[in-house]
Design an enzyme around this catalytic site. Structure first.
Site, PDB file in Angstrom:
ATOM      1  N   HIS A   1     -10.970   1.391   4.539  1.00  0.00           N
ATOM      2  CA  HIS A   1     -10.013   0.426   4.014  1.00  0.00           C
ATOM      3  C   HIS A   1     -10.706  -0.501   3.027  1.00  0.00           C
ATOM      4  O   HIS A   1     -11.881  -0.824   3.176  1.00  0.00           O
ATOM      5  CB  HIS A   1      -9.414  -0.379   5.173  1.00  0.00           C
ATOM      6  CG  HIS A   1      -8.369  -1.360   4.732  1.00  0.00           C
ATOM      7  ND1 HIS A   1      -7.214  -0.968   4.075  1.00  0.00           N
ATOM      8  CD2 HIS A   1      -8.310  -2.712   4.814  1.00  0.00           C
ATOM      9  CE1 HIS A   1      -6.498  -2.040   3.792  1.00  0.00           C
ATOM     10  NE2 HIS A   1      -7.141  -3.111   4.228  1.00  0.00           N
TER      11      HIS A   1
ATOM     12  N   CYS B   1      -5.202   1.017  -1.260  1.00  0.00           N
ATOM     13  CA  CYS B   1      -5.817  -0.300  -1.039  1.00  0.00           C
ATOM     14  C   CYS B   1      -6.981  -0.515  -2.007  1.00  0.00           C
ATOM     15  O   CYS B   1      -7.255  -1.643  -2.418  1.00  0.00           O
ATOM     16  CB  CYS B   1      -6.253  -0.463   0.405  1.00  0.00           C
ATOM     17  SG  CYS B   1      -7.209   0.910   1.058  1.00  0.00           S
TER      18      CYS B   1
ATOM     19  N   ASP C   1      -5.506  -8.627   1.306  1.00  0.00           N
ATOM     20  CA  ASP C   1      -5.575  -7.408   2.113  1.00  0.00           C
ATOM     21  C   ASP C   1      -4.217  -6.721   2.049  1.00  0.00           C
ATOM     22  O   ASP C   1      -3.328  -6.970   2.866  1.00  0.00           O
ATOM     23  CB  ASP C   1      -5.948  -7.776   3.554  1.00  0.00           C
ATOM     24  CG  ASP C   1      -6.251  -6.542   4.401  1.00  0.00           C
ATOM     25  OD1 ASP C   1      -6.049  -5.426   3.914  1.00  0.00           O
ATOM     26  OD2 ASP C   1      -6.691  -6.709   5.555  1.00  0.00           O
TER      27      ASP C   1
ATOM     28  N   ASN D   1       0.856  -1.191   0.000  1.00  0.00           N
ATOM     29  CA  ASN D   1       0.000   0.000   0.000  1.00  0.00           C
ATOM     30  C   ASN D   1       0.891   1.240   0.000  1.00  0.00           C
ATOM     31  O   ASN D   1       1.751   1.390   0.860  1.00  0.00           O
ATOM     32  CB  ASN D   1      -0.894  -0.008   1.238  1.00  0.00           C
ATOM     33  CG  ASN D   1      -1.980   1.054   1.177  1.00  0.00           C
ATOM     34  OD1 ASN D   1      -1.824   2.092   0.535  1.00  0.00           O
ATOM     35  ND2 ASN D   1      -3.080   0.806   1.840  1.00  0.00           N
TER      36      ASN D   1
END
Length: 1104
Positions: A454, A211, A471, A206
């Site tokens: 997020h 993201c 993630d 990131n």
């Protein structure tokens, strides 16, 4: 054994008084004290350990072992506490994994447990605490250091007839549930977690707020047909920071081959983004479209041409069908994704049914059918075909007209693993009979609210691979529940949580939900997600990246071997001649970058003779003409040549030289002394080497002019003829000489004393200037220039590089990025003057804003009235001054006036809704909006015979409506920043009758969210066919027939979240029952290049 203090993942210890359950009633006790965590139970066991003579127990005890879930456990007890509390004060008790060293490598066990101490005669008297934990080799015991105070256990508590510990005896019981861990990562702390090893996939780093991009890129990467198509774009001759195609190929290849998270900086640079663009969160749908448009254009004329359309494009038909006559008007269009409503919809099927729901046109809203007059009709949308990969955008973000803001819809909305879309295919479609079963392959999730949050992705890469969570830099397996239930939104269904956890879970879930679903047509999964083969990766890409990998590997080895090497930096007469600063070069000056010097990487054990030969070869000199001097850090904080390196020690290594002769720096600093006559290598006895610098008052420069050898006993004035000869000045030119003692001490030398008396030694620096008349020096100072080296050295000591950037504009020739060398002692006016000279703009009309060092964001406007020094606004001494960035604005007015007046710019759209010009105004902050309109009226040309009225307005955040000012607002109270518009109110609107309706009209292209231009108001009249309404619209906009023929027109009903309802010529839009927020949308290409986005978003642009 490692002790973990306050090891509590559960609730605090609690005394049981009401709703009594016996410890012996195992099922009831567990139901009461072990909350349902939503995980399947592998095994449940209860073990009780009776203890007596409590006060004589050892300080630490372990119970016999017992089995649960294929693991051996025991109770670990500290009867008098295991903490820093006073001894004999507390009881500490833990669940302990027995003999962890005998367990297989990498073992773990997920257990939920309750530890209980109870009365041996009455099992309804007890103290209990519960927790859950992932037991691993490093954390093999877990429980409660402060389980209970001893006195509470020994004394009878309120509501009880006995103490918990009676007759110095008690039962210690543990209730253990070993839970299933289907993903292998339940309650994992992710220390040393290896995504590649556990899942076969790696994550993406990131960059700050990327993201949203990472989640989409992983979805596209796992769509293997798409990856192959991207690989087919020819990129052999391109550079990754200039080519989106190549940069994306490289990201995909690294995701295939790397075992570490992959960076995306190269990719965002290829988009033309700057570093601060990585801190903006964008809309994923918009980003996906812009990226696909870019790639589609690159695929034209290549093997990949048409791949994006084949994968993502479907067809839908919008129609109006008469009920009582045989007449239908329809239009077929392509789509790449479908936006489905969440609000008011229980699940995906309901959203689809709402999308295709027919609207009845009857009564006042009848349809004007060509040749049949007004008719009852059905109006709607039906699908002709769906694409192999179906992107469904769930409308989690909506515009709220009451708040004039975007809001997030967190309602529960269910979606299935497979969905049959056959019912939504047109009966008349030739593909109606085919299978339209789709399988869920991707869920893109947003956790947070409309202002940020997020993003992550849940992806099933193919039929065989399990669901994975991507993630950012971590990839983990997930359960079906984590894919579906946890991303439906709304309240969690599990009501059995104890208070602390329930509140946490509810807060988390309420804002975490799916916003984009990726379904793949079942009949095409094997083609779309076909296994990736070696030959699918372009050979040139593999070759190029393998070479880079080898290079990086070499760099890594170089870093690992760095302790074997040192760096040698060599000052030469050439580098000295280019050096403007203290000493012979800049090394550790906080305010200035280091000098660019020839640098050598040298093995510490390399002998001096070998190293010297390398240096000589580099400078193309014979060995016998090279003498190297070591530089040392003197006590007065100067760095000067001190002594030549001896030539007669064959075993002398560079490390010994660095450690014994030089300053103990990481690098070895040297001066290269070229010997004119190798037959006389040594300087004459009693001579010293002095370096000379020339301060030129006319050029305001200070540069090195080489070195001289002088006798210690000669006089300082003996340098004059040597300098005049070297500078080719007339013999006898009068000079003034200064010694550079240290940065803050530059002293005029006495010409008639000797160098020895002046304490001059090897490596000292003497600065000279031509002596000038007092008047000439005075004139220099009046101009703000330096008249002697003392002043100039003071400037050098305080100099800083300030970078200037335009605050609001992209850098261009009118608003350039530039840097100025200034002194920290300079004040605001000096900086403003210098910046004004560079920009050729009046300094008093420049406004400056400081920035945050971390991300370059605007910080505070500098006030001229304070007249601060540059040191005052440079910020903390901990931040390198070389990174000081100041933003500037070119104003049309003096910043002095700005303190009492408001500077506003109004965009004038005239009578034809066209941005004609921008008018700046500087008015007292107490002026009203109607006064602003009066000033504007003097500068614009209003239509002869028109209403002669001006409307001043803002545009709503969604770009669809005007927010009109009443006229009585004070301009000083309008929030900043503000974008003001003004238009001439058409006579037609001004004279509209009570029967007419005045509606809002806005411009968009394809998607209602992609607004552009400026919204306006328009009169609709009773019983007017839309064919006639269009003629008045065309006149209102003043566009040509050719351009207007490309416009499409749609009714936008915000309240019902309906899809755009396109209007036919026979429709009478007056008959539509307009809600206040309903609008007429004009669908056409944006020719201005100034698209709008809601909620103050920044438009996504991909240039590469």
């Amino acid at each position: 054994m490692e002790m973990l203090d306050e090891k509590m993942n559960g609730g605090p210890p609690m005394e049981i008084i009401d709703d009594v359950v016996s410890v012996h009633d195992h099922e009831a006790f567990a139901a009461k004290h072990l909350p349902d965590l939503g995980h399947d139970v592998k095994d449940f066991q209860v073990y009780t350990w009776r203890l007596s003579n409590w006060k004589k127990l050892e300080k630490k005890l372990t119970s016999p072992e017992f089995d649960c879930g294929g693991h051996k456990w025991r109770i670990l007890l500290f009867p008098f506490g295991n903490s820093n509390a006073p001894p004999n004060d507390t009881v500490s008790v833990y669940l302990d994994y027995a003999e962890p060293k005998k367990a297989p490598e990498g073992w773990h066990a997920c257990a939920q447990f309750a530890l209980v101490i109870s009365n041996i005669h009455d099992p309804s008297i007890y103290t209990v605490s519960h927790a859950h934990h992932r037991f691993i080799a490093e954390e093999c015991d877990w429980g409660f250091t402060r389980f209970s105070e001893l006195r509470k256990l020994f004394n009878i508590q309120e509501g009880h007839l006995r103490p918990t510990i009676e007759e110095e005896s008690a039962d210690v019981t543990v209730f253990v549930r070993v839970l299933e861990d289907p993903t292998g990562v339940l309650w994992h702390n992710f220390v040393n977690y290896d995504s590649k090893k556990e899942t076969g996939y790696v994550g993406l780093k990131n960059q700050g707020a990327t993201c949203y991009m990472n989640s989409l890129l992983q979805s596209l990467y796992c769509t293997r047909y798409f990856r192959k198509a991207v690989y087919q774009i020819p990129t052999e001759d391109e550079l990754p920071i200039e080519s989106v195609s190549l940069a994306l190929q490289r990201v995909f290849y690294h995701l295939q081959t790397s075992d570490q998270p992959v960076g995306t900086t190269e990719l965002t640079k290829s988009f033309g983004w700057k570093s601060n663009d990585s801190f903006y969160q964008h809309d994923v749908q918009e980003f996906n479209r812009v990226l696909q448009d870019n790639l589609e254009s690159k695929m034209k004329g290549t093997k990949a041409e048409g791949a994006i359309a084949k994968l993502f494009v479907g067809k839908m038909k919008s129609y109006i069908k008469c009920v009582n006559v045989d007449y239908e008007s329809s239009k077929i269009e392509e789509f790449k994704d479908i936006q489905l409503n969440v609000k008011g919809m229980k699940n995906l099927y309901e959203s689809f049914r709402y999308y295709v729901a027919e609207e009845t046109m009857e009564g006042e809203n009848k349809y004007q059918a060509e040749g049949f007059g007004l008719q009852d009709a059905k109006k709607g949308i039906i699908f002709e075909s769906f694409p192999p990969v179906l992107h469904l955008q769930l409308k989690r973000f909506e515009y709220d007209i009451q708040r004039d803001a975007m809001v997030k819809i967190n309602d529960r909305h269910e979606f299935p693993f497979e969905i049959d879309l056959a019912e939504f295919i047109d009966d008349a479609s030739p593909v109606r009979s085919e299978s339209w079963l789709y399988r869920l392959c991707g869920v893109l999730v947003h956790s947070g609210d409309v202002n940020g949050g997020h993003y992550f992705a849940l992806i099933k890469p193919d039929r065989e691979t399990r669901w994975l969570k991507f993630d950012d830099d971590r990839v983990t397996p997930v359960t079906d529940r984590e894919v579906l239930e946890e991303n439906y939104g709304g309240e969690p269904l599990n009501g059995h949580l104890y208070p602390m956890q329930r509140n946490q879970l509810r807060t988390m879930k309420r804002f975490t939900n799916a916003y984009m679903l990726v379904y793949v047509r079942d009949a095409m999964i094997d083609e779309v997600l076909a296994p990736f083969k070696e030959e699918d990766t372009p050979a040139h890409l593999k070759r190029r990246l393998d070479e880079e990998r080898l290079h990086l590997e070499a760099k890594r080895r170089e870093r690992e071997e760095q302790h074997l090497f040192l760096t040698a930096k060599v000052i030469t007469d050439d580098t000295f001649a280019r050096h403007e600063g203290f000493d012979l070069a800049t090394f550790d000056e906080k305010n200035w970058p280091q000098s660019d010097l020839p640098t050598f990487r040298v093995l510490k054990q390399e002998t001096y003779s070998v190293f010297k030969s390398r240096v000589a070869a580099h400078f193309e000199l014979p060995d016998n003409k090279v003498r190297l001097w070591v530089l040392v850090n003197r006590q007065n904080k100067t760095v000067r040549p001190d002594t030549p390196i001896p030539e007669n020690e064959p075993a002398l290594t560079v490390e010994v030289i660095r450690n014994n002769m030089a300053a103990r720096q990481n690098d070895l600093r040297l001066y290269l002394d070229v010997i004119p006559d190798p037959s006389k290598p040594d300087p004459p006895p009693g001579h010293i080497m002095i370096f000379l610098k020339h301060f030129d008052t006319s050029k305001q420069t200070l540069f090195g002019v080489g070195k001289v050898l002088v006798s210690r006993n000669s006089k300082v004035q003996d340098l004059h003829p040597m300098i005049n000869e070297r500078m080719r000045w007339t013999p006898g030119t009068p000079l003034r000489l200064y010694e550079e003692i240290k940065p803050s001490m530059i002293e005029l030398m006495k010409p008639k004393i000797t160098f020895a008396q002046s304490e001059i030694q090897d490596g000292d620096v003497i600065c000279f200037q031509v002596e000038q008349a007092e008047k000439e020096l005075h004139d220099l100072e009046i101009q703000g220039l330096y008249s002697n080296p003392i002043q100039f050295y003071d400037f050098l000591q305080n100099r800083v590089m300030i970078f200037f950037r335009p605050r609001y504009e992209e850098p261009d020739c009118d608003h350039p990025e530039f840097s100025l060398v200034l002194s920290k002692k300079h004040n605001y006016d000096t900086m403003s003057q210098r910046a004004g000279e560079y920009l050729r703009h009046d300094p008093i009309k420049l406004r400056f804003t400081t920035t945050h060092a971390a991300n370059g964001a605007p910080k505070a406007v500098l006030k001229r009235s304070l007249n601060q020094s540059i040191a005052d606004f440079m910020g903390s001494a901990y931040v390198s001054p070389t990174t000081t960035v100041i933003l500037y604005e070119k104003l049309d007015v003096s910043i002095v006036e700005l303190e009492t007046k408001r500077s506003l710019k109004i965009i004038w759209t005239g009578i034809h809704n066209r941005e004609e010009a921008t008018y700046p105004f500087l008015l007292p902050k107490t002026s009203m909006i109607h006064e602003l309109a009066d000033h504007l009226a003097k500068g614009v040309t209003l239509t002869p015979g028109g209403a002669n009225k001006i409307r001043v307005f803002e545009v709503s955040k969604d770009g669809k409506t005007q927010k009109e000012f009443t006229g009585s607002e004070m301009i000083g109270n309008i929030p900043d920043p503000v974008e003001l518009y003004a238009e001439e109110i058409p006579r037609e609107e001004f004279e509209a009758s009570e029967m007419d309706k005045v509606i809002s009209v806005f411009h968009f292209h394809k998607e209602v969210s992609r607004t552009h231009g400026v919204p306006f108001r328009f009169v609709v009249k009773p019983q007017e066919r839309f064919a006639d309404t269009k003629k008045r619209l065309q006149a209102r906009l003043g566009v040509s027939d050719k351009e207007f023929s490309k416009f499409r027109f749609a009714l936008i009903q915000v309240a019902t979240f309906k899809q755009p309802s396109y209007i036919e010529d026979e429709d009478i839009i007056y008959d539509h029952k307009f809600a206040p927020e309903d609008c007429l949308g004009l669908d056409h290409v944006d020719r201005s290049g100034k698209g709008r986005l809601g909620a103050g978003e920044k438009a996504i642009v991909i240039r590469g």
